[in-house]
Design a protein around this motif. Structure first.
Motif, PDB file in Angstrom:
ATOM      1  N   GLN A 118       0.860  -1.190   0.000  1.00  0.00           N
ATOM      2  CA  GLN A 118       0.000   0.000   0.000  1.00  0.00           C
ATOM      3  C   GLN A 118       0.890   1.232   0.000  1.00  0.00           C
ATOM      4  OE1 GLN A 118      -2.576  -1.514   3.414  1.00  0.00           O
ATOM      5  NE2 GLN A 118      -3.823   0.131   2.569  1.00  0.00           N
ATOM      6  N   LEU A 119       0.567   2.172  -0.849  1.00  0.00           N
ATOM      7  CA  LEU A 119       1.268   3.463  -0.875  1.00  0.00           C
ATOM      8  C   LEU A 119       0.225   4.536  -0.617  1.00  0.00           C
ATOM      9  CD1 LEU A 119       3.551   2.836  -3.976  1.00  0.00           C
ATOM     10  CD2 LEU A 119       4.288   2.975  -1.596  1.00  0.00           C
ATOM     11  N   ILE A 120       0.456   5.347   0.392  1.00  0.00           N
ATOM     12  CA  ILE A 120      -0.536   6.332   0.820  1.00  0.00           C
ATOM     13  C   ILE A 120       0.120   7.711   0.827  1.00  0.00           C
ATOM     14  CG2 ILE A 120      -2.102   6.991   2.712  1.00  0.00           C
ATOM     15  CD1 ILE A 120      -1.529   3.888   3.611  1.00  0.00           C
ATOM     16  N   GLN A 121      -0.553   8.672   0.193  1.00  0.00           N
ATOM     17  CA  GLN A 121      -0.006  10.031   0.177  1.00  0.00           C
ATOM     18  C   GLN A 121       0.142  10.575   1.598  1.00  0.00           C
ATOM     19  OE1 GLN A 121      -2.803  12.232  -2.249  1.00  0.00           O
ATOM     20  NE2 GLN A 121      -1.410  12.171  -4.005  1.00  0.00           N
ATOM     21  N   ARG A 122       1.223  11.301   1.797  1.00  0.00           N
ATOM     22  CA  ARG A 122       1.419  12.069   3.036  1.00  0.00           C
ATOM     23  C   ARG A 122       1.550  13.521   2.630  1.00  0.00           C
ATOM     24  NH1 ARG A 122       3.836   9.783   7.718  1.00  0.00           N
ATOM     25  NH2 ARG A 122       4.706  11.835   8.122  1.00  0.00           N
ATOM     26  N   LEU A 123       0.827  14.392   3.303  1.00  0.00           N
ATOM     27  CA  LEU A 123       0.981  15.808   2.997  1.00  0.00           C
ATOM     28  C   LEU A 123       2.390  16.246   3.384  1.00  0.00           C
ATOM     29  CD1 LEU A 123      -2.392  17.258   4.299  1.00  0.00           C
ATOM     30  CD2 LEU A 123      -1.658  17.008   1.923  1.00  0.00           C
ATOM     31  N   PRO A 124       3.043  17.077   2.572  1.00  0.00           N
ATOM     32  CA  PRO A 124       4.366  17.572   2.957  1.00  0.00           C
ATOM     33  C   PRO A 124       4.386  18.162   4.375  1.00  0.00           C
ATOM     34  CG  PRO A 124       3.958  18.095   0.677  1.00  0.00           C
ATOM     35  CD  PRO A 124       2.689  17.490   1.209  1.00  0.00           C
ATOM     36  N   ASP A 125       3.287  18.806   4.780  1.00  0.00           N
ATOM     37  CA  ASP A 125       3.253  19.376   6.133  1.00  0.00           C
ATOM     38  C   ASP A 125       3.346  18.299   7.217  1.00  0.00           C
ATOM     39  OD1 ASP A 125       3.301  22.029   5.714  1.00  0.00           O
ATOM     40  OD2 ASP A 125       1.136  22.361   5.905  1.00  0.00           O
ATOM     41  N   GLN A 126       2.709  17.142   6.938  1.00  0.00           N
ATOM     42  CA  GLN A 126       2.784  16.014   7.890  1.00  0.00           C
ATOM     43  C   GLN A 126       4.231  15.561   8.035  1.00  0.00           C
ATOM     44  OE1 GLN A 126      -0.095  13.374   5.693  1.00  0.00           O
ATOM     45  NE2 GLN A 126      -0.181  12.348   7.685  1.00  0.00           N
ATOM     46  N   THR A 127       4.880  15.386   6.892  1.00  0.00           N
ATOM     47  CA  THR A 127       6.252  14.875   6.885  1.00  0.00           C
ATOM     48  C   THR A 127       7.196  15.907   7.510  1.00  0.00           C
ATOM     49  OG1 THR A 127       5.690  13.663   4.894  1.00  0.00           O
ATOM     50  CG2 THR A 127       8.031  13.930   5.365  1.00  0.00           C
ATOM     51  N   ARG A 128       6.978  17.162   7.153  1.00  0.00           N
ATOM     52  CA  ARG A 128       7.809  18.248   7.692  1.00  0.00           C
ATOM     53  C   ARG A 128       7.703  18.267   9.229  1.00  0.00           C
ATOM     54  NH1 ARG A 128       5.559  21.959   4.645  1.00  0.00           N
ATOM     55  NH2 ARG A 128       7.107  22.006   2.999  1.00  0.00           N
ATOM     56  N   ALA A 129       6.461  18.194   9.729  1.00  0.00           N
ATOM     57  CA  ALA A 129       6.250  18.245  11.184  1.00  0.00           C
ATOM     58  C   ALA A 129       6.886  17.038  11.870  1.00  0.00           C
ATOM     59  CB  ALA A 129       4.749  18.290  11.489  1.00  0.00           C
ATOM     60  N   PHE A 130       6.773  15.870  11.236  1.00  0.00           N
ATOM     61  CA  PHE A 130       7.353  14.656  11.830  1.00  0.00           C
ATOM     62  C   PHE A 130       8.859  14.827  12.018  1.00  0.00           C
ATOM     63  CE2 PHE A 130       9.470  10.572  11.602  1.00  0.00           C
ATOM     64  CZ  PHE A 130       8.743   9.808  12.501  1.00  0.00           C
ATOM     65  N   PHE A 131       9.536  15.294  10.975  1.00  0.00           N
ATOM     66  CA  PHE A 131      10.997  15.369  11.063  1.00  0.00           C
ATOM     67  C   PHE A 131      11.475  16.572  11.881  1.00  0.00           C
ATOM     68  CE2 PHE A 131      10.591  12.346   7.506  1.00  0.00           C
ATOM     69  CZ  PHE A 131      11.317  11.319   8.058  1.00  0.00           C
ATOM     70  N   LEU A 132      10.708  17.650  11.874  1.00  0.00           N
ATOM     71  CA  LEU A 132      11.069  18.774  12.758  1.00  0.00           C
ATOM     72  C   LEU A 132      11.003  18.322  14.219  1.00  0.00           C
ATOM     73  CD1 LEU A 132       9.260  21.859  11.121  1.00  0.00           C
ATOM     74  CD2 LEU A 132      11.734  21.543  11.396  1.00  0.00           C
ATOM     75  N   ALA A 133       9.965  17.533  14.526  1.00  0.00           N
ATOM     76  CA  ALA A 133       9.789  17.056  15.906  1.00  0.00           C
ATOM     77  C   ALA A 133      10.890  16.080  16.317  1.00  0.00           C
ATOM     78  CB  ALA A 133       8.429  16.390  16.067  1.00  0.00           C
ATOM     79  N   ARG A 134      11.614  15.551  15.335  1.00  0.00           N
ATOM     80  CA  ARG A 134      12.677  14.604  15.657  1.00  0.00           C
ATOM     81  C   ARG A 134      14.063  15.213  15.499  1.00  0.00           C
ATOM     82  NH1 ARG A 134       8.193  12.749  15.167  1.00  0.00           N
ATOM     83  NH2 ARG A 134       7.710  11.595  17.041  1.00  0.00           N
ATOM     84  N   GLY A 135      14.120  16.542  15.487  1.00  0.00           N
ATOM     85  CA  GLY A 135      15.408  17.214  15.597  1.00  0.00           C
ATOM     86  C   GLY A 135      16.030  17.683  14.298  1.00  0.00           C
ATOM     87  N   PHE A 136      15.361  17.509  13.157  1.00  0.00           N
ATOM     88  CA  PHE A 136      15.920  18.040  11.903  1.00  0.00           C
ATOM     89  C   PHE A 136      15.716  19.554  11.876  1.00  0.00           C
ATOM     90  CE2 PHE A 136      15.538  13.642  10.577  1.00  0.00           C
ATOM     91  CZ  PHE A 136      16.653  13.473   9.781  1.00  0.00           C
ATOM     92  N   ASN A 137      16.645  20.257  11.214  1.00  0.00           N
ATOM     93  CA  ASN A 137      16.427  21.698  11.067  1.00  0.00           C
ATOM     94  C   ASN A 137      15.430  21.945   9.923  1.00  0.00           C
ATOM     95  OD1 ASN A 137      17.866  21.583   8.648  1.00  0.00           O
ATOM     96  ND2 ASN A 137      19.806  22.088   9.636  1.00  0.00           N
ATOM     97  N   GLN A 138      14.958  23.190   9.845  1.00  0.00           N
ATOM     98  CA  GLN A 138      13.897  23.515   8.877  1.00  0.00           C
ATOM     99  C   GLN A 138      14.313  23.210   7.424  1.00  0.00           C
ATOM    100  OE1 GLN A 138      10.761  25.132   9.973  1.00  0.00           O
ATOM    101  NE2 GLN A 138      10.121  24.394   7.967  1.00  0.00           N
ATOM    102  N   PRO A 139      15.530  23.600   6.975  1.00  0.00           N
ATOM    103  CA  PRO A 139      15.869  23.327   5.566  1.00  0.00           C
ATOM    104  C   PRO A 139      15.843  21.833   5.224  1.00  0.00           C
ATOM    105  CG  PRO A 139      17.411  24.919   6.512  1.00  0.00           C
ATOM    106  CD  PRO A 139      16.552  24.418   7.630  1.00  0.00           C
ATOM    107  N   ILE A 140      16.356  20.992   6.133  1.00  0.00           N
ATOM    108  CA  ILE A 140      16.367  19.547   5.816  1.00  0.00           C
ATOM    109  C   ILE A 140      14.954  18.978   5.886  1.00  0.00           C
ATOM    110  CG2 ILE A 140      17.211  17.278   6.493  1.00  0.00           C
ATOM    111  CD1 ILE A 140      19.773  18.445   7.251  1.00  0.00           C
ATOM    112  N   ALA A 141      14.187  19.408   6.889  1.00  0.00           N
ATOM    113  CA  ALA A 141      12.797  18.918   6.987  1.00  0.00           C
ATOM    114  C   ALA A 141      12.031  19.311   5.720  1.00  0.00           C
ATOM    115  CB  ALA A 141      12.116  19.483   8.225  1.00  0.00           C
TER     116      ALA A 141
END
Lengths: 196, 181
Positions: free
Chosen positions: A48-71
């Motif tokens: 199964q492949l399910i779309q993720r909104l970029p905002d979802q992915t951005r928030a996930f990685f920001l919450a795990r310590g990535f900086n804004q440009p990498i997220a």
């Protein structure tokens, strides 16, 4: 009880699946979020492949310590949520193996590989841009690059980045081995979520 | 009466829904067929030494002589969250059978885990592999992955992805390891 919503979902699913050229792939749209999903079931392998909104992915990685440009970089690289599963059962079950390096993306007349987690990690090692703890989260939150699923319940979740701009429409060649037997099929018209 | 009411009230529509429910039930019973995969060659389980939430160190070798279930997980991982309640129920069933159950969290700090446990109580031993050094030594490619280690310290079973751990069949597979020692 309101029966109309599930009826509409089922109707959408049926109509859309009829339009897909690969018979084993079902397409659906979540009526609440509008996110699309594709479900391949073939030779004891379910993907199964399910779309993720970029905002979802951005928030996930920001919450795990990535900086804004990498997220931002990850979020806008066409990230889909993948669920891969061995659907077979003992005693006649199959062993399912895959390697994401074998999968191919066809976009804009060109064929390329998926952007693998090892490529991301190499990139960040060169740039010294991500903290060790954020890289650990990235490593385990992304879909395993290689895996062997045995019968009776093995499966994985994880994100796959296809390395395409938001909104891109592409075809994906999925390859796996069922008891050492090579299998492949195309999933047509996958769509990267838009950055809205 | 509207067309919509006519459709939803019709016997054909009710039959359609009955069919869907039956299909869902049979799908669930198929999904419930689950097991653990025997690990080829029964290699020794990689040693570890990790701290629990209170800062106390635990080694895998501390549990030699008992069957040990080792689960690798993270709070953000949906299938990990899905299986934790059934692991907790399994622990209630197994704790008097000389079985050890360990949840090894990968890459997170104790504040994150502690706050998560407010919603998902874990009554068995929880260890922290913050730098992911331990999971790197185990044959794990995705979360969750769970191993069963026999009383001799060998990897006997593996499960990739979540399971319903309070399934009597799975519990029996683990209990039998202690009977063989």
């Amino acid at each position: 009880m309101d029966f109309s919503r599930p009826f509409l979902v089922l109707f959408t699913l049926t109509v859309l699946s009829a339009g897909v050229s690969t018979a084993a792939v079902e397409t659906a749209t979540d009526p609440e979020t509008g996110l699309q999903s594709w479900h391949l079931r073939d030779h004891d392998f379910s993907l199964q492949l399910i779309q993720r909104l970029p905002d979802q992915t951005r928030a996930f990685f920001l919450a795990r310590g990535f900086n804004q440009p990498i997220a931002d970089q990850i979020a806008t690289s066409c990230v889909l949520q993948a669920i891969g599963k061995n659907t077979s059962h003992a005693p006649d079950g199959s062993t399912i193996e895959y390697n994401l390096a074998d999968w191919r993306v066809r976009f804009d007349g060109k064929t390329q590989g998926i952007k693998l987690k090892s490529q991301w990690l190499q990139q960040w090692a060169r740039e010294q841009a991500a903290s060790p703890s954020s890289k650990i989260a990235f490593r385990w939150a992304t879909f395993p690059s290689q895996q062997t699923f045995e019968p009776d319940g093995d499966f994985n979740w994880g994100m796959i980045s296809f390395g395409l701009p938001p909104g891109s429409v592409f075809d994906l060649k999925v390859q796996w081995r069922q008891n050492q037997q090579p299998r492949k099929t195309w999933i047509r018209n996958l769509q990267c979520p838009s950055d809205r | 009466m509207s067309i919509r009411s006519l459709i939803f009230a019709s016997p054909l529509f009710r039959l359609f829904w009955l069919g869907l429910v039956l299909a869902a039930v049979s799908g669930n019973s198929l999904a419930a067929k689950q097991s653990l995969t025997p690990v080829a060659g029964k290699p020794p389980a990689p040693a570890f030494s990790l701290k629990d939430m209170d800062g106390e160190t635990h080694r895998l070798s501390d549990f030699r002589g008992k069957a040990v279930i080792v689960n690798f997980w993270a709070t953000w991982c949906p299938p990990c969250r899905a299986e934790l309640p059934s692991m907790n129920r399994a622990w209630t069933n197994l704790k008097n059978d000389d079985v050890v159950m360990i949840a090894i969290n990968v890459g997170e700090d104790e504040d994150t885990i502690f706050s998560f446990m407010g919603d998902y109580p874990i009554d068995f031993l929880t260890l922290m592999d913050q730098d992911s050094r331990v999971i790197g030594n185990w044959p794990v490619k995705g979360l969750p992955t769970t191993f069963v280690v026999d009383p001799q310290g060998q990897l006997i079973y593996r499960a990739i992805g979540s399971r319903e751990w309070d399934d009597p069949n799975l519990l029996e597979m683990v209990r039998q390891l202690n009977q063989k020692k």
